[in-house]
Design an enzyme around this catalytic site. Sequence first.
Site, PDB file in Angstrom:
ATOM      1  N   SER A 189      32.323 -33.341  21.649  1.00 34.26           N
ATOM      2  CA  SER A 189      31.841 -33.783  22.957  1.00 34.26           C
ATOM      3  C   SER A 189      30.675 -32.909  23.425  1.00 34.26           C
ATOM      4  O   SER A 189      29.633 -32.861  22.769  1.00 34.26           O
ATOM      5  CB  SER A 189      33.002 -33.773  23.963  1.00 34.26           C
ATOM      6  OG  SER A 189      32.672 -34.495  25.120  1.00 34.26           O
ATOM      7  N   GLU A 292      34.454 -45.879  22.530  1.00 31.67           N
ATOM      8  CA  GLU A 292      34.151 -44.844  23.518  1.00 31.67           C
ATOM      9  C   GLU A 292      32.722 -44.959  24.052  1.00 31.67           C
ATOM     10  O   GLU A 292      31.841 -45.553  23.418  1.00 31.67           O
ATOM     11  CB  GLU A 292      34.393 -43.456  22.941  1.00 31.67           C
ATOM     12  CG  GLU A 292      33.447 -43.032  21.833  1.00 31.67           C
ATOM     13  CD  GLU A 292      33.640 -41.556  21.498  1.00 31.67           C
ATOM     14  OE1 GLU A 292      33.497 -40.734  22.414  1.00 31.67           O
ATOM     15  OE2 GLU A 292      33.936 -41.245  20.326  1.00 31.67           O
ATOM     16  N   HIS A 322      38.402 -40.691  23.152  1.00 32.42           N
ATOM     17  CA  HIS A 322      37.349 -39.706  22.946  1.00 32.42           C
ATOM     18  C   HIS A 322      37.951 -38.405  22.390  1.00 32.42           C
ATOM     19  O   HIS A 322      38.913 -37.874  22.935  1.00 32.42           O
ATOM     20  CB  HIS A 322      36.677 -39.458  24.304  1.00 32.42           C
ATOM     21  CG  HIS A 322      35.618 -38.411  24.319  1.00 32.42           C
ATOM     22  ND1 HIS A 322      34.433 -38.549  23.641  1.00 32.42           N
ATOM     23  CD2 HIS A 322      35.563 -37.213  24.959  1.00 32.42           C
ATOM     24  CE1 HIS A 322      33.686 -37.480  23.856  1.00 32.42           C
ATOM     25  NE2 HIS A 322      34.343 -36.648  24.640  1.00 32.42           N
TER      26      HIS A 322
END
Length: 365
Positions: A189, A292, A322
């Site tokens: 991320s 996502e 995610h």
Amino acid sequence: MIWIVLAILLAVILALLLALRAEDLSHLDRDELPPCDRKPSDQHEEVLAKLRELTSSARGLKGKARLYALRRHMDTLSDGIPLSSEFRPSGAGEPRGEWVIAPGTDTSRRILYIHGGAWVAGSPRSHRAITDQLSRVANAAVFAVDYRLMPEHRYIDGLRDCRNAYRWILDHGPDGDQPASFVVVAGDSAGGSHTLVLLAWARDRGLRQADAAIALSPSTDLTLTAPSNRNNIGTDPLLGPTFGGLSRIPLPVLWWASYAAFRVPPASPLASPLRGNLANLPPTLIHASDCEMLLDNARRYVAKARDAGSPAELHTWPGMVHVWHIFAPLLPEAEEAFDDIGRFLHQLAPAGKPSATVEQARKTS
């Protein structure tokens, strides 16, 4: 006089908008994902329940109280999970973080791991489920850097911590001074964004480049112009409820807000690695879920990297949350993802054998 002031103000606004503008990258959306009729495993429902707990942990709180509650809850994500690695904190005078060392690991093989959490949350502790598995499948000592978070610190401060940690692990392992035989930079991320930014920085500084990079559901573009940023709001159970409301705000306003928070233009390669030079980068593996919000960020990065001649692969999983990797070993798809990472790294440098990059460095040293 008021007209002069308004004219000056308008000129400043236009100048800033020009500085914050983002190049249209829609031409990178050319590669279609193959259709997949596979459904998530039954354990995925347990993961969704855990996500609801994460969301409820900060319900009713605002400001710093909400942020601190989210941080505390994230740090419990790996609690109760069977972990086989040794977790060893770094020492005085060393970058902040912890070494994660699976049994029998070759500590000359190293991974710098950069955790996610939107640059405001997360820690080495919160991501132990990931670093434990990475050390095992890569036969490498993982250094999970504890970089400085926003808003207490500037965005660039956290990035500098990652740079310092990268320089350090090239010549230092968990047992002291020792050159690395194989180096990987990995992150998820927000940490995936830092990972990709770090590759370009090492190249531009003439440092020894990583032998490989792994980015899990990475943020690659803060301009939020990729289609899935809006199209996948309803199918992303983690980012959708948290960031989906931003879709109702005009992009120029979001760019202004991003610039104010990060003190870096959203189109800058420092915050959006997709928008930098992607030539001469190491082999990179990116994982993303097909539902996502950051899917197209990953697709665009891989397409642009390939166009620039850099080896990059995107492997997708259907219906996953995610960064589903953090739910190993509960989630079978997370186990599959780590096996995929292991295969990718083994193709580059089988465990216990130095990479070609290292052999070349030895011959020229």
